[in-house]
Design an enzyme around this catalytic site. Structure first.
Site, mmCIF file in Angstrom:
data_model
loop_
_atom_site.group_PDB
_atom_site.id
_atom_site.type_symbol
_atom_site.label_atom_id
_atom_site.label_comp_id
_atom_site.label_asym_id
_atom_site.label_seq_id
_atom_site.Cartn_x
_atom_site.Cartn_y
_atom_site.Cartn_z
ATOM 1 N N VAL A 14 3.463 1.403 -27.607
ATOM 2 C CA VAL A 14 2.327 0.640 -27.057
ATOM 3 C C VAL A 14 2.643 -0.863 -27.090
ATOM 4 O O VAL A 14 2.562 -1.558 -26.078
ATOM 5 C CB VAL A 14 1.024 0.935 -27.845
ATOM 6 N N ASP A 33 7.325 -7.166 -35.731
ATOM 7 C CA ASP A 33 7.287 -5.835 -36.348
ATOM 8 C C ASP A 33 7.816 -5.968 -37.766
ATOM 9 O O ASP A 33 8.716 -6.771 -38.021
ATOM 10 C CB ASP A 33 8.144 -4.843 -35.541
ATOM 11 N N THR A 127 -5.466 2.737 -31.973
ATOM 12 C CA THR A 127 -6.595 3.670 -31.931
ATOM 13 C C THR A 127 -7.210 3.788 -33.320
ATOM 14 O O THR A 127 -6.533 4.182 -34.269
ATOM 15 C CB THR A 127 -6.094 5.046 -31.431
ATOM 16 N N ARG A 162 0.301 6.630 -21.045
ATOM 17 C CA ARG A 162 1.017 7.893 -21.205
ATOM 18 C C ARG A 162 2.461 7.574 -21.521
ATOM 19 O O ARG A 162 3.044 6.689 -20.876
ATOM 20 C CB ARG A 162 0.964 8.707 -19.903
ATOM 21 N N GLY A 270 1.033 18.430 -27.127
ATOM 22 C CA GLY A 270 1.648 17.868 -28.328
ATOM 23 C C GLY A 270 1.682 16.369 -28.192
ATOM 24 O O GLY A 270 0.856 15.788 -27.490
ATOM 25 N N CYS A 273 -0.425 11.486 -29.622
ATOM 26 C CA CYS A 273 -1.844 11.119 -29.499
ATOM 27 C C CYS A 273 -2.808 12.290 -29.635
ATOM 28 O O CYS A 273 -3.657 12.286 -30.526
ATOM 29 C CB CYS A 273 -2.083 10.420 -28.168
ATOM 30 N N LYS A 276 -3.107 14.024 -33.138
ATOM 31 C CA LYS A 276 -3.629 13.095 -34.154
ATOM 32 C C LYS A 276 -5.091 12.732 -33.863
ATOM 33 O O LYS A 276 -5.924 12.675 -34.764
ATOM 34 C CB LYS A 276 -2.751 11.831 -34.145
ATOM 35 N N LYS A 333 6.936 16.572 -23.855
ATOM 36 C CA LYS A 333 6.687 16.682 -22.415
ATOM 37 C C LYS A 333 7.906 16.077 -21.714
ATOM 38 O O LYS A 333 8.706 15.382 -22.361
ATOM 39 C CB LYS A 333 5.401 15.945 -22.013
ATOM 40 N N ARG A 340 7.541 14.376 -31.383
ATOM 41 C CA ARG A 340 6.422 14.471 -32.325
ATOM 42 C C ARG A 340 5.420 15.535 -31.860
ATOM 43 O O ARG A 340 4.991 15.527 -30.719
ATOM 44 C CB ARG A 340 5.714 13.105 -32.458
HETATM 45 C C1 UDX Z 1 -1.912 11.024 -23.755
HETATM 46 C C2 UDX Z 1 -2.973 10.500 -22.784
HETATM 47 O O1 UDX Z 1 -2.723 11.012 -21.475
HETATM 48 C C3 UDX Z 1 -2.979 8.977 -22.783
HETATM 49 O O2 UDX Z 1 -4.027 8.494 -21.959
HETATM 50 C C4 UDX Z 1 -3.181 8.479 -24.211
HETATM 51 O O3 UDX Z 1 -3.148 7.067 -24.269
HETATM 52 C C5 UDX Z 1 -2.115 9.065 -25.128
HETATM 53 O O4 UDX Z 1 -2.124 10.492 -25.048
HETATM 54 P P1 UDX Z 1 0.731 11.360 -23.691
HETATM 55 O O5 UDX Z 1 0.626 11.878 -25.097
HETATM 56 O O6 UDX Z 1 1.814 10.422 -23.350
HETATM 57 O O7 UDX Z 1 -0.643 10.659 -23.243
HETATM 58 O O8 UDX Z 1 0.945 12.646 -22.757
HETATM 59 P P2 UDX Z 1 0.182 13.444 -21.614
HETATM 60 O O9 UDX Z 1 0.940 13.292 -20.368
HETATM 61 O O10 UDX Z 1 -1.253 13.166 -21.579
HETATM 62 O O11 UDX Z 1 0.402 14.943 -22.159
HETATM 63 C C6 UDX Z 1 -0.054 15.324 -23.459
HETATM 64 C C7 UDX Z 1 0.348 16.753 -23.754
HETATM 65 O O12 UDX Z 1 -0.418 17.651 -22.965
HETATM 66 C C8 UDX Z 1 1.808 17.098 -23.468
HETATM 67 O O13 UDX Z 1 2.295 17.915 -24.498
HETATM 68 C C9 UDX Z 1 1.756 17.856 -22.162
HETATM 69 O O14 UDX Z 1 2.809 18.770 -22.026
HETATM 70 C C10 UDX Z 1 0.427 18.570 -22.297
HETATM 71 N N1 UDX Z 1 -0.210 18.900 -21.003
HETATM 72 C C11 UDX Z 1 -0.623 17.901 -20.154
HETATM 73 C C12 UDX Z 1 -0.431 20.241 -20.679
HETATM 74 O O15 UDX Z 1 -0.067 21.165 -21.433
HETATM 75 N N2 UDX Z 1 -1.062 20.523 -19.504
HETATM 76 C C13 UDX Z 1 -1.493 19.558 -18.651
HETATM 77 O O16 UDX Z 1 -2.079 19.919 -17.614
HETATM 78 C C14 UDX Z 1 -1.269 18.210 -18.983
#
Ligand code: UDX
Length: 446
Positions: A14, A33, A127, A162, A270, A273, A276, A333, A340
């Protein structure tokens, strides 16, 4: 009010992305940092995380001098007009949120503000549970600085970045949420964003810090719930001949009130964010005597997708004990090297518990996975090596590299060709003739 020199505390994904984005638009940024190694690395132009496009921007802003790094709060505050707090807020073992880094940063900033003559705006981006800006950050800053709002400014301003798309999300956010107690702070931050976004200022919501803090948690909880909802439906589909969750998701997603996004069934969510923040919100509710049953179910369904996938694997190859299993994808992803709370790692741990031999591959996350999985699995440097002699291939993270997998390849390389699609990227018709199963698909051709 023209706040031009910017401080950023905490250079995780972030803080580092924000620092680079601001510096790339001509702001003078100083990043701090407490991790010396991290600061040294960033100073050399190396990003500690894989984030698309970030290394290029980092190189540019170091070269043109718009981004500087420090470990001194005094130097940072003296030199700047506004500070973004982006430090981590990790989970404690019971799932509640550890605020010690936010407190430390507030204390150090407060101390340095004591002698600052000019107006200074502190913006919290970490957060934090509802109430923290007022009960912790404001309290600590005022104790240490001897100042009172409006001698200095304070906002809570959540980020919705994201991983893998952090820069894009900073330049084009859906909205800006500003939580503040006084008008001057809110206006100062809004002016700052106006100078950052120019003619394309996104919609803005100005509210109390508590609402803004809750918006961040509720946002993530809702998205996690949406995924768990479709995963719940996927479990129904799996037990219904002729049903396919992908088509169901497409159909309900056409309803504008629902929307197609975040309806991809799979191993679940996973990352740094959702896991947690869902448990953090649950614990926060508990702390004020409020149960959040939908959130409880959201977490329960997410956990159950791992056992769901294991059951499919066992059914497909007649038990996983002693089998050679190739797992494609380790990152939580695609587009990141972050493992994590990766569902793939969780799945691998369960396979190992059941006596499977696992070989893994990932285009970016092999190194970070090694720190977690150690020598419990073997590591393949390419897809072919991963598949060699395997009894089962499990697709766990939907990297585009894996989309081209063909039946012939599995037949040629594997001992017994069998494919389990845990992210629904394959067309079952292309794998006719070999063992194939997929999450949320009612008719696996076993
Ligand atoms: C998320 C939020 O999108 C973001 O707004 C926030 O600030 C931080 O958390 P991020 O953790 O980077 O972002 O990933 P994101 O793309 O949202 O995916 C989160 C998880 O959900 C991943 O493990 C992804 O594989 C899973 N996912 C996402 C699904 O299983 N299905 C979906 O349709 C979308």
């Amino acid at each position: 009010m023209h706040l031009e020199r910017v401080a950023v505390v905490g250079l995780g994904y972030v803080g580092l992305s924000l620092s680079c984005a601001l510096a790339s638009k001509g702001f003078k940024v100083i990043g701090l940092d407490k991790d010396y190694e991290k600061v040294r690395m960033i100073e050399k132009g190396l990003t500690p995380i894989y984030e698309e496009g970030l290394d290029k921007v980092l190189g540019e802003v170091l070269d043109n001098g718009n981004l500087k790094l420090t470990q001194s709060y005094e130097e940072m505050i003296n030199w700047t007009d506004i500070c973004f707090i982006c430090v981590g807020t990790p989970s404690r073992p019971d799932g509640s949120i550890d605020l010690s880094y936010v407190e430390d940063a507030s204390r150090m900033i407060g101390k340095c503000l004591r002698n600052k003559k000019k107006y200074y705006l502190v913006v919290v981006r970490s957060t934090i549970p509802p109430g923290t800006t007022v009960n912790v950050v404001k309290k600590v800053i005022e104790e240490e600085s001897g100042k009172r709002l409006t001698d200095y400014g304070l906002c809570f301003n959540p980020e919705f970045l994201r991983e893998g798309k952090a820069l894009q999300d900073i330049f084009n956010p859906d909205r800006i949420v500003i939580g503040c107690l006084d008008e001057t702070s809110g206006e100062a931050l809004l002016d700052f964003y106006k100078s950052f976004h120019g003619d394309n200022v996104p919609p803005v919501l100005v509210t109390t810090p508590t609402n803004a803090e809750l918006i961040k948690y509720a946002n993530n909880a809702f998205l996690a719930m949406k995924i768990s909802f479709i995963n719940m439906i996927s479990q129904l589909c799996q037990n219904l001949p002729g049903a396919d969750v992908k088509v169901v998701a497409e159909g309900i997603g056409m309803d504008k009130r629902i929307g197609r996004e975040f309806l991809d069934a799979g191993l679940g969510w996973g990352g740094s964010c959702f896991p947690k923040d869902t448990i953090g919100l649950l614990k926060f509710g508990e702390s004020i005597g409020v149960r959040l049953p939908i959130l409880e179910a959201t977490i329960e369904v997410n956990d159950s997708q791992i056992s769901n996938a294991i059951a499919l694997a066992e059914k497909l190859v007649g038990g996983v004990y002693g089998k050679n299993i190739a797992v494609l994808g380790l990152a939580f992803k695609p587009g990141t090297d972050d493992v994590r709370e990766s569902r793939s790692i969780r799945l691998i741990e369960k396979l190992l518990e059941r006596g499977a031999r696992v070989r893994v591959h990932d285009p970016k996350a092999l190194e970070k996975s090694r720190e977690v999985l150690k020598n419990k699995v073997s590591y393949a440097s390419c897809i072919e090596e991963c598949l060699q002699n395997a009894d089962l291939c499990i697709l766990a993270t939907e990297w585009s590299e894996y989309k081209g997998l063909k039946r012939e390849m599995l037949e040629k390389l594997m001992k017994h060709p069998a494919l389990l699609d845990c992210r629904r990227i394959y067309d079952p018709r292309e794998f006719k003739g070999i063992k194939f199963a997929a999450i949320g698909l009612g008719e696996p051709s076993i």
